[in-house]
Design a protein around this motif. Structure first.
Motif, PDB file in Angstrom:
ATOM      1  N   ASP A 182       0.816  -1.211   0.000  1.00  0.00           N
ATOM      2  CA  ASP A 182       0.000   0.000   0.000  1.00  0.00           C
ATOM      3  C   ASP A 182       0.851   1.263   0.000  1.00  0.00           C
ATOM      4  OD1 ASP A 182      -2.618  -1.330   0.246  1.00  0.00           O
ATOM      5  OD2 ASP A 182      -1.878  -1.928   2.214  1.00  0.00           O
ATOM      6  N   ALA A 183       2.031   1.190   0.631  1.00  0.00           N
ATOM      7  CA  ALA A 183       2.883   2.369   0.741  1.00  0.00           C
ATOM      8  C   ALA A 183       4.303   1.925   1.025  1.00  0.00           C
ATOM      9  CB  ALA A 183       2.386   3.306   1.845  1.00  0.00           C
ATOM     10  N   GLY A 184       5.245   2.853   0.814  1.00  0.00           N
ATOM     11  CA  GLY A 184       6.641   2.603   1.128  1.00  0.00           C
ATOM     12  C   GLY A 184       7.181   3.720   1.991  1.00  0.00           C
ATOM     13  N   ILE A 185       8.323   3.487   2.618  1.00  0.00           N
ATOM     14  CA  ILE A 185       9.007   4.526   3.392  1.00  0.00           C
ATOM     15  C   ILE A 185      10.463   4.536   2.948  1.00  0.00           C
ATOM     16  CG2 ILE A 185       9.699   5.367   5.667  1.00  0.00           C
ATOM     17  CD1 ILE A 185       7.275   3.996   6.852  1.00  0.00           C
ATOM     18  N   ARG A 186      10.934   5.690   2.480  1.00  0.00           N
ATOM     19  CA  ARG A 186      12.298   5.823   1.993  1.00  0.00           C
ATOM     20  C   ARG A 186      12.844   7.222   2.312  1.00  0.00           C
ATOM     21  NH1 ARG A 186      11.408   1.223   1.450  1.00  0.00           N
ATOM     22  NH2 ARG A 186      12.058  -0.242  -0.174  1.00  0.00           N
ATOM     23  N   TYR A 187      14.150   7.383   2.075  1.00  0.00           N
ATOM     24  CA  TYR A 187      14.813   8.675   2.221  1.00  0.00           C
ATOM     25  C   TYR A 187      15.124   9.255   0.846  1.00  0.00           C
ATOM     26  CZ  TYR A 187      15.815   7.933   7.206  1.00  0.00           C
ATOM     27  OH  TYR A 187      15.716   7.752   8.551  1.00  0.00           O
ATOM     28  N   GLY A 188      14.653  10.449   0.548  1.00  0.00           N
ATOM     29  CA  GLY A 188      15.139  11.283  -0.530  1.00  0.00           C
ATOM     30  C   GLY A 188      15.160  10.731  -1.942  1.00  0.00           C
ATOM     31  N   GLU A 189      14.488   9.610  -2.244  1.00  0.00           N
ATOM     32  CA  GLU A 189      14.493   9.116  -3.619  1.00  0.00           C
ATOM     33  C   GLU A 189      13.550   9.946  -4.488  1.00  0.00           C
ATOM     34  OE1 GLU A 189      15.848   5.585  -1.261  1.00  0.00           O
ATOM     35  OE2 GLU A 189      14.330   7.140  -1.043  1.00  0.00           O
ATOM     36  N   HIS A 190      13.802   9.897  -5.802  1.00  0.00           N
ATOM     37  CA  HIS A 190      12.894  10.538  -6.751  1.00  0.00           C
ATOM     38  C   HIS A 190      11.687   9.624  -6.934  1.00  0.00           C
ATOM     39  CE1 HIS A 190      15.799  13.633  -7.723  1.00  0.00           C
ATOM     40  NE2 HIS A 190      16.713  12.698  -7.875  1.00  0.00           N
ATOM     41  N   LEU A 191      10.503  10.163  -6.720  1.00  0.00           N
ATOM     42  CA  LEU A 191       9.294   9.362  -6.776  1.00  0.00           C
ATOM     43  C   LEU A 191       8.593   9.549  -8.112  1.00  0.00           C
ATOM     44  CD1 LEU A 191       7.904  10.099  -3.202  1.00  0.00           C
ATOM     45  CD2 LEU A 191       9.387   8.221  -3.933  1.00  0.00           C
ATOM     46  N   ALA A 192       7.812   8.551  -8.501  1.00  0.00           N
ATOM     47  CA  ALA A 192       7.044   8.633  -9.741  1.00  0.00           C
ATOM     48  C   ALA A 192       6.018   9.764  -9.633  1.00  0.00           C
ATOM     49  CB  ALA A 192       6.351   7.297 -10.007  1.00  0.00           C
ATOM     50  N   LYS A 193       5.546  10.233 -10.799  1.00  0.00           N
ATOM     51  CA  LYS A 193       4.644  11.384 -10.821  1.00  0.00           C
ATOM     52  C   LYS A 193       3.335  11.130 -10.096  1.00  0.00           C
ATOM     53  CE  LYS A 193       6.438  13.343 -15.130  1.00  0.00           C
ATOM     54  NZ  LYS A 193       6.112  13.738 -16.524  1.00  0.00           N
ATOM     55  N   ASP A 194       2.890   9.860 -10.053  1.00  0.00           N
ATOM     56  CA  ASP A 194       1.597   9.595  -9.427  1.00  0.00           C
ATOM     57  C   ASP A 194       1.733   9.246  -7.955  1.00  0.00           C
ATOM     58  OD1 ASP A 194       2.840   7.177  -9.793  1.00  0.00           O
ATOM     59  OD2 ASP A 194       1.017   6.092 -10.333  1.00  0.00           O
ATOM     60  N   MET A 195       2.884   9.546  -7.346  1.00  0.00           N
ATOM     61  CA  MET A 195       3.114   9.248  -5.948  1.00  0.00           C
ATOM     62  C   MET A 195       2.999  10.502  -5.088  1.00  0.00           C
ATOM     63  SD  MET A 195       3.654   6.019  -5.399  1.00  0.00           S
ATOM     64  CE  MET A 195       3.713   4.623  -6.524  1.00  0.00           C
ATOM     65  N   ILE A 196       2.482  10.307  -3.885  1.00  0.00           N
ATOM     66  CA  ILE A 196       2.410  11.363  -2.884  1.00  0.00           C
ATOM     67  C   ILE A 196       3.378  11.004  -1.768  1.00  0.00           C
ATOM     68  CG2 ILE A 196       0.935  12.521  -1.188  1.00  0.00           C
ATOM     69  CD1 ILE A 196      -1.429  11.929  -3.000  1.00  0.00           C
ATOM     70  N   ALA A 197       4.123  11.971  -1.249  1.00  0.00           N
ATOM     71  CA  ALA A 197       5.079  11.740  -0.168  1.00  0.00           C
ATOM     72  C   ALA A 197       4.673  12.530   1.071  1.00  0.00           C
ATOM     73  CB  ALA A 197       6.489  12.125  -0.599  1.00  0.00           C
ATOM     74  N   VAL A 198       4.641  11.857   2.215  1.00  0.00           N
ATOM     75  CA  VAL A 198       4.259  12.470   3.486  1.00  0.00           C
ATOM     76  C   VAL A 198       5.410  12.301   4.471  1.00  0.00           C
ATOM     77  CG1 VAL A 198       2.667  12.366   5.444  1.00  0.00           C
ATOM     78  CG2 VAL A 198       1.813  11.986   3.110  1.00  0.00           C
ATOM     79  N   PRO A 199       5.932  13.384   5.069  1.00  0.00           N
ATOM     80  CA  PRO A 199       7.011  13.245   6.051  1.00  0.00           C
ATOM     81  C   PRO A 199       6.575  12.361   7.218  1.00  0.00           C
ATOM     82  CG  PRO A 199       6.744  15.541   5.401  1.00  0.00           C
ATOM     83  CD  PRO A 199       5.562  14.792   4.841  1.00  0.00           C
ATOM     84  N   ILE A 200       7.493  11.525   7.675  1.00  0.00           N
ATOM     85  CA  ILE A 200       7.216  10.639   8.798  1.00  0.00           C
ATOM     86  C   ILE A 200       8.426  10.658   9.728  1.00  0.00           C
ATOM     87  CG2 ILE A 200       8.024   8.642   7.454  1.00  0.00           C
ATOM     88  CD1 ILE A 200       6.179   6.883   9.078  1.00  0.00           C
ATOM     89  N   GLY A 201       8.204  10.732  11.016  1.00  0.00           N
ATOM     90  CA  GLY A 201       9.322  10.785  11.945  1.00  0.00           C
ATOM     91  C   GLY A 201       9.942  12.169  11.983  1.00  0.00           C
ATOM     92  N   PRO A 202      11.228  12.265  12.336  1.00  0.00           N
ATOM     93  CA  PRO A 202      11.875  13.586  12.436  1.00  0.00           C
ATOM     94  C   PRO A 202      11.987  14.254  11.076  1.00  0.00           C
ATOM     95  CG  PRO A 202      13.497  11.824  12.631  1.00  0.00           C
ATOM     96  CD  PRO A 202      12.150  11.158  12.680  1.00  0.00           C
ATOM     97  N   ALA A 203      11.755  15.577  11.045  1.00  0.00           N
ATOM     98  CA  ALA A 203      11.847  16.315   9.788  1.00  0.00           C
ATOM     99  C   ALA A 203      13.278  16.359   9.273  1.00  0.00           C
ATOM    100  CB  ALA A 203      11.314  17.726   9.977  1.00  0.00           C
ATOM    101  N   VAL A 204      14.239  16.391  10.187  1.00  0.00           N
ATOM    102  CA  VAL A 204      15.656  16.449   9.829  1.00  0.00           C
ATOM    103  C   VAL A 204      16.417  15.429  10.666  1.00  0.00           C
ATOM    104  CG1 VAL A 204      17.734  17.879   9.762  1.00  0.00           C
ATOM    105  CG2 VAL A 204      15.506  18.896   9.247  1.00  0.00           C
ATOM    106  N   GLN A 205      17.331  14.717  10.019  1.00  0.00           N
ATOM    107  CA  GLN A 205      18.213  13.798  10.721  1.00  0.00           C
ATOM    108  C   GLN A 205      19.660  14.128  10.398  1.00  0.00           C
ATOM    109  OE1 GLN A 205      15.624   9.996   9.668  1.00  0.00           O
ATOM    110  NE2 GLN A 205      17.042   9.485  11.307  1.00  0.00           N
ATOM    111  N   SER A 206      20.590  13.489  11.115  1.00  0.00           N
ATOM    112  CA  SER A 206      22.014  13.743  10.904  1.00  0.00           C
ATOM    113  C   SER A 206      22.783  12.442  10.885  1.00  0.00           C
ATOM    114  CB  SER A 206      22.576  14.627  12.026  1.00  0.00           C
ATOM    115  OG  SER A 206      21.922  15.871  12.081  1.00  0.00           O
TER     116      SER A 206
END
Length: 327
Positions: free
Chosen positions: A165-189
């Motif tokens: 139903d969904a995936g969770i990733r860092y910073g990849e380029h997503l397809a045009k029909d995908m929506i991305a929602v931030p999850i967890g910390p907004a910024v990490q180090s």
């Protein structure tokens, strides 16, 4: 991490995969509501079990479709079953439509007060330490009739094609029909650290390139690539590739951290993974002024359909990110 999966909870299953397709009318072919999933071009035996039908039943249904279409969909040998070009094309077109059908049926089942059904996620292992587990814990408490399955792997996948139903990733380029929602910390180090005993035996590094002369504890992705050692300070960026005294897969990162605590070298990984050990004194920060920051993980999903369990997870994420009301 590829292939690992986690299931949470197991209330009675409600799904359309146990019901067979009905005659559409006229002489149109009858298609089963679920088809075996393909990965790497092969038909997976496990996917046959997942739809609740025996391999022989699935084989008979596909043979029936082949007869009605007059086109072979599978190439069968004694050792394997592979899709033909027509079979691959048909599966590619049916997979997203079957996912939409599942979402529609789940929404119908969820027309009452409580959300029900299966939520299937494909996530990077980086979120399985301290980001996703507490969120899933709260989600399961809020929605006791939802089942959750989590597949863990590093590579970016077509979530619809693999039946998620969904995936969770860092910073990849997503397809045009995908929506991305931030999850967890907004910024990490990224952070680098070593034990006090190691630093007492070795010269303190004054800059990133000094680490080339140190024992490095490196992490390797399941794809085979080593996790890069990147550094930033102001407008300056540096990436180094120190030889690993010890190299461990990212799915065993706790073992790498334990090796650093035991004094075997300098480790570089997520700061949130190292913070507890830095706070209790087991590790000491190395070049903290050079630690780079990056955007946190994102939940991504198709804009074409959002099944009710996924919508409930999105609402749960939104509630956590909402600032507390002022009294």
């Amino acid at each position: 991490m590829i292939g690992r999966s986690y299931s949470f909870d197991n209330p009675p299953r409600i799904g359309y995969a146990d019901r067979h397709g009905e005659q559409c009318g006229g002489d149109e072919p009858r298609y089963p509501e679920s088809v075996p999933l393909r990965r790497g071009g092969a038909w997976l035996p496990g996917s046959v079990k997942a739809i609740g039908l025996s391999p022989s039943t699935v084989s008979e249904k596909i043979a029936e479709i082949e007869r009605q279409l007059g086109v072979p969909l599978l190439t069968r040998t004694t050792r394997s079953v592979m899709p033909t070009e027509a079979g691959s094309a048909l599966a590619a077109r049916l997979t997203p439509r079957l996912a939409e059908a599942r979402a529609a049926l789940q929404d119908a089942a969820n027309s009452q007060a409580e959300v029900r059904g299966l939520l299937k996620l494909n996530v990077t292992g980086a979120v399985m330490v301290d980001i996703l587990p507490p969120l899933i814990d709260r989600f399961l408490i809020l929605h006791p009739h939802v089942r959750v399955e989590i597949e863990v792997e590093d590579r970016l996948v077509d979530i619809v094609a693999v039946g998620c139903d969904a995936g969770i990733r860092y910073g990849e380029h997503l397809a045009k029909d995908m929506i991305a929602v931030p999850i967890g910390p907004a910024v990490q180090s990224l952070a680098y650290a070593a034990s006090p005993s190691y630093l007492a035996r070795n010269a303190t590094p004054l800059g990133p390139r000094d680490l080339l002369a140190h024992d490095a504890i490196r992490l390797r992705f399941s794809s085979g690539a080593l996790v890069a050692w990147a550094f930033e300070r102001g407008s300056e960026s540096v990436t180094i590739d120190p030889p690993g005294r010890l190299i461990i897969g990212v799915d065993a990162a706790p073992a790498a951290i334990a090796a650093a605590c035991a004094g075997h070298g300098v480790i570089g990984t997520f700061r949130n993974w190292l913070d507890p050990y830095i706070e209790n004194g087991a590790l000491h920060p190395v070049l903290p002024e050079w630690w780079p920051s990056f955007d946190g993980p994102r939940l991504y999903f198709s804009r074409r359909f959002v099944p009710a369990p996924l919508r409930a997870l999105i609402d749960c994420i939104a509630a956590e990110r909402r600032p507390p009301a002022r009294g």
